[in-house]
Write a protein that holds these residues in place. Structure first.
Motif, short mmCIF file in Angstrom:
data_model
loop_
_atom_site.label_atom_id
_atom_site.label_comp_id
_atom_site.label_asym_id
_atom_site.label_seq_id
_atom_site.Cartn_x
_atom_site.Cartn_y
_atom_site.Cartn_z
N LEU A 185 1.17 -1.14 0.05
CA LEU A 185 0.58 0.14 0.35
C LEU A 185 0.81 1.54 0.33
O LEU A 185 2.20 1.27 0.56
N HIS A 186 0.82 2.29 -0.44
CA HIS A 186 1.47 3.35 -1.05
C HIS A 186 0.48 4.68 -0.48
O HIS A 186 -0.83 4.55 -1.60
N LEU A 187 0.31 4.67 0.82
CA LEU A 187 -0.58 6.60 1.66
C LEU A 187 -0.10 7.70 1.41
O LEU A 187 1.42 7.74 1.76
N ALA A 188 -1.30 8.41 1.62
CA ALA A 188 -0.75 10.59 1.43
C ALA A 188 -2.06 10.49 2.00
O ALA A 188 -3.38 10.09 1.79
N ASN A 189 -1.85 10.90 3.50
CA ASN A 189 -3.09 11.67 3.52
C ASN A 189 -2.62 13.40 3.93
O ASN A 189 -2.14 14.22 4.53
N ALA A 190 -4.25 13.66 3.92
CA ALA A 190 -4.76 14.82 3.91
C ALA A 190 -5.47 15.50 5.11
O ALA A 190 -6.53 15.73 4.56
N GLY A 191 -5.03 15.23 6.35
CA GLY A 191 -5.63 15.48 7.41
C GLY A 191 -7.26 14.98 8.18
O GLY A 191 -8.09 15.26 8.93
N HIS A 192 -6.96 13.56 7.24
CA HIS A 192 -8.24 12.83 7.47
C HIS A 192 -7.63 11.33 9.27
O HIS A 192 -6.51 11.67 8.55
N ILE A 193 -8.98 11.07 8.91
CA ILE A 193 -8.95 9.68 9.68
C ILE A 193 -7.67 9.18 9.34
O ILE A 193 -8.01 8.57 8.27
N PRO A 194 -7.03 7.72 10.58
CA PRO A 194 -6.43 7.38 10.29
C PRO A 194 -7.00 6.10 9.48
O PRO A 194 -8.12 5.97 9.97
#
Length: 817
Positions: A574-583
């Motif tokens: 999995l390749h993930l990026a987050n912008a202020g979202h819940i994990p």
């Protein structure tokens, strides 16, 4: 005022004088807690207290009925408010204790509401009936003004002092059947069930009378209840006429009756206005509007609406005509059950024939009044309707049809009827019915507009949510969306799954801050941008940076959170990026454990100037990834950590299928009170692709490698047991590899075949320019390769990354297209 019988004549009065019989009555109902639950307009006039102030107040503070109230309900305040002077009060209270099953009566002098205790007192006659049975009603109180009785009837003080309230069997009185029929009219705006129960108990306990002596009793009947206009023929008088002496009407009584009639109708309209429109649900509003007219104003009410109104569509275009379809949406009546059901069933739709009063009301938008439906008219109306005989239902009745209008357009109409034994509709009733319909039309239009807006919001929300394919390459998908409980039920939550080259899948969940159409519109823009950048193989961190730039260009108020993940089933990654979202939550198939993935949180989309980081996470076949918006785990007043813990626990619960797993999460978290936000939930089971289902080769940039590519593909498909796919696969691989070999610069050409529910072919070369589909002429020697691919492949596409490009196509397997 009515003329009474000879036995109505008090001692010392002449035979031609007016007699007591019809007097104004105050009617009050007290509940089991000693509080006023019903308060008539007559009670307001007598005691000087309005309905809004009286209902819910302790009856002991308002009524002089000490002997009929339990001792703990009237306390010490009552003696200061009134004094009993007929000798009944203390003895009656002592003997009955306020808990008797018998009716009681008395007389008292009462301090008017809002006046000083030493001022002039009212002379009040009262009757009290204890009530039994279901419901909260426990006491019915009738009261009359003895002072007014004395002044209007001309009694002197000595005679007036001898008048006292009492009870008599109604069968002992003249016209007992008429008395029984008229008794419900004094009850203050009650339904037929409650009023019928109260009337039966009043008749059993004794009819209210005025006692002038031991032998002279006059039945008390009200002229306030269902009011009449002055000068109308009083065929419904309850006291029989035993003399031919003309009726003596006291000075000013006609004007007072006229005033009372108008006042009663205004109060009726006010009560109806407060009763209808309590809900924005169109069906509930229709029922409220129809039921408001029965039984107080009419004995039958039927509401008909245009199809567009009932469906919650836009505002109807133009006036109705002979082709306009009307739906009978509700019927209310107080006849015997089932009488109307077969002839005028609810839910029936039809166009009303011309030359009927219904059609006239519908097309003119004006009330239609028929004082009495004659046999000829009932025959003509019934003849306009096929296979139904309306004559037994409408013959002899008074008919009033009023239009339901909004913004000067007819939405429908209401049919009102009264039984033959009831006074027919008159001009004042026409005005009252028209006003009732006008108020009802506005309420119905509000409900229609709300229903229309709900439909538009639902349609918009549904159109913006993707139709997710349950099976992607190497993973299974399940989703849920729950609209918010706020008005409009539309928000900015979304999820998406995007097919990427290399059998990869992009999993997206986002949440635009705010609610309503603006948030939904922004959600649509961001979702489209994510899809576009994902198909261009933009890396997760770079995709969020581009999305942030776009949001700031669209406006300062564009804020959203977003979680973007790319699943590679071949590498198990999995390749993930987050912008202020819940994990997200990852459930491990090996031991069933669940965990919140520790990702760099990042700032919400639209903040600007904040870097985004990407993380790679190794996964195994059977692991499950759960992504959701904060509406599922965050409840106002609670710690979001509790919601995340509940999410981990419910996500780890075993389930027979992906849909069952989603339902388990929704049941576990959606029951938490206080949820108002919308919810998006996406779950992916990461199955992976076995290594034996993947074949890769490197080809030199030499035209002779095209034949080798065909041979390698043929051998692999035969080894996989797919001989039926060999011919098409060879042709397509030949076309794509030929283009790659021709345009390759220096590095070898890559060829990969992946077997899932379809065959995926990928050809990679070091020329970054994407191929174009050309329009080849009849004599052109090239330009047809991609046309062949487009025609024979299930899907195809091309993407560039760095200095290399990949052309891919899918070939459907037999029986799996």
């Amino acid at each position: 005022m009515d003329r009474g019988s000879e036995r109505d004549t008090p001692p010392g009065r002449g035979a031609g004088d007016a007699a007591a019989g019809r007097i104004p009555l105050a009617v009050v109902v007290v509940d089991r807690d000693g509080l006023v639950s019903h308060w008539s307009s007559g009670a307001r006039r007598l005691f000087g207290v309005g309905r809004e102030e009286a209902v819910g107040r302790a009856a002991a503070d308002l009524l002089p009925v000490s002997g009929a109230l339990p001792e703990d309900l009237h306390g010490d305040a009552m003696p200061d408010a009134y004094e009993g002077y007929d000798g009944l009060g203390p003895d009656l209270e002592s003997s009955l204790g306020g808990r008797t099953a018998y009716a009681t009566a008395g007389r008292a002098r009462l301090v008017p509401h809002g006046q000083e205790a030493d001022g002039e007192r009212l002379d009040v006659l009262w009757w009290a009936y204890p009530l039994v049975g279901p419901g909260p009603s426990r006491l019915l109180v009738l009261a009359a003004d003895a002072t007014r009785l004395r002044d209007e009837r001309g009694y002197d003080d000595e005679t007036a002092e001898r008048i006292s309230p009492g009870f008599a069997r109604h069968t002992e009185l003249p016209a007992s059947e008429e008395l029984e029929r008229r008794l419900p009219e004094i009850l203050p705006n009650m339904g037929p069930g409650l009023s019928g129960r109260i009337v039966s108990q009043v008749l059993e306990l004794g009819y209210p009378v005025l006692e002038f002596s031991q032998f002279d009793r006059v039945p008390v009947t009200p002229y306030w209840g269902v009011p009449r206009r002055a000068g109308r023929r009083r065929a419904e008088a309850v006291v029989p006429q035993q003399r031919t002496t003309p009726v003596v009407v006291p000075s000013g009584a006609e004007q007072e009756l006229e005033y009372a009639a108008v006042r009663e109708r205004l109060e009726f309209l006010n009560e109806v206005s407060s009763a209808i429109g309590s809900s924005l649900d169109l069906g509930e509003t229709i029922r409220e509007v129809t039921s408001a007219a029965v039984p107080r104003f009419a004995d039958f009410a039927g509401t008909h609406l245009r199809a567009a109104v009932l469906a919650g569509e836009g505002f109807p275009d133009g006036p109705p005509d002979a082709q306009t379809v009307m739906f009978r949406v509700w019927v209310e009546h107080n006849d015997e059950p089932g009488r109307w059901d077969d002839t005028v069933p609810v839910g029936e739709s039809f166009a009303f024939p011309e030359h009927t009063p219904f059609y006239k009301c519908m097309v003119t938008g004006e009330p239609v009044l028929i004082p009495r439906v004659t046999d000829e008219l009932s025959e003509r109306i019934s003849g306009e309707f096929e296979k139904r005989d309306l004559r037994p239902l409408i013959g002899g009745r008074s008919l009033l049809i009023v239009p339901l209008k909004a913004r000067n357009v007819v939405l429908g109409f209401m049919v009102l009827m009264r039984r033959p034994d009831r006074p027919g509709f008159d001009d004042m009733d026409r005005t009252t019915g028209a006003e009732l319909a006008a108020r009802a039309g506005l309420v119905l239009d509000n409900a229609r507009m709300y229903t229309y807006q709900e439909n538009v919001a639902d349609t918009l929300q549904d159109s913006m949510l993707p139709q997710v394919t349950p099976r992607m390459a190497g993973c299974d998908i399940a989703t849920r969306y729950l609209p918010g409980t706020r008005l409009g039920r539309i928000g900015g939550d979304w999820f998406d799954t995007i097919k990427l080259p290399g059998s990869r899948t992009a999993l997206v969940v986002g949440d635009v801050m705010g609610h309503g159409l603006n948030s939904a519109a922004m959600m649509g823009q961001l979702r489209t941008a994510v899809q576009t950048m994902a198909t261009m193989e933009t890396p997760p961190a770079q995709l969020l940076r581009n999305l942030d730039d776009l949001a700031r260009r669209l406006g300062d108020n564009y804020l959203a959170t977003c979680l973007y993940a790319v699943y590679d089933p071949i590498r198990g990654e999995l390749h993930l990026a987050n912008a202020g979202h819940i994990p997200p939550v990852l459930v491990r198939a090996e031991d069933g454990s669940s965990e919140l993935l520790d990702l760099p949180t990042g700032a919400p989309i639209g903040v600007g100037g904040v870097p985004f980081e990407a993380t790679r996470v190794k996964v195994s076949p059977g692991d499950r990834l759960v992504l959701c918006t904060d509406g599922l785990v965050e409840v106002r007043g609670s710690d979001i950590g509790e919601g995340l813990a509940a999410l981990c626990e419910s996500a780890a619960h075993p389930a027979a299928s992906m849909d069952d797993a989603c339902d388990t999460i929704i049941r576990a978290l959606n029951t938490r009170g206080g949820r108002k936000d919308d919810v998006a939930l996406l779950m992916a089971r990461l199955n992976g692709i076995p290594a034996e289902h993947v074949a890769e080769w490197r080809l030199e940039a030499d035209p002779r490698e095209v034949g080798r590519a065909r041979r390698l593909v043929r051998e692999r498909l035969l080894a996989w047991g797919l001989p039926q796919a060999v011919e098409t696969a060879e042709l397509l691989v030949s076309e794509v590899v030929t283009n790659a070999v021709r345009h390759a610069v220096s590095e070898p050409v890559g060829l990969r075949v992946v077997r899932t529910d379809a065959l995926l072919f990928e050809v990679t070369d070091d020329e970054p320019g994407l191929p174009e589909m050309l329009g080849a002429g009849p004599y052109d020697e090239s330009g047809r390769g991609l046309r062949v691919v487009s025609r024979l492949a299930r899907e195809w596409g091309a993407s560039a990354s760095g200095h290399r490009k990949t052309v891919w196509f899918e070939q459907a397997l037999a029986g799996r297209r």
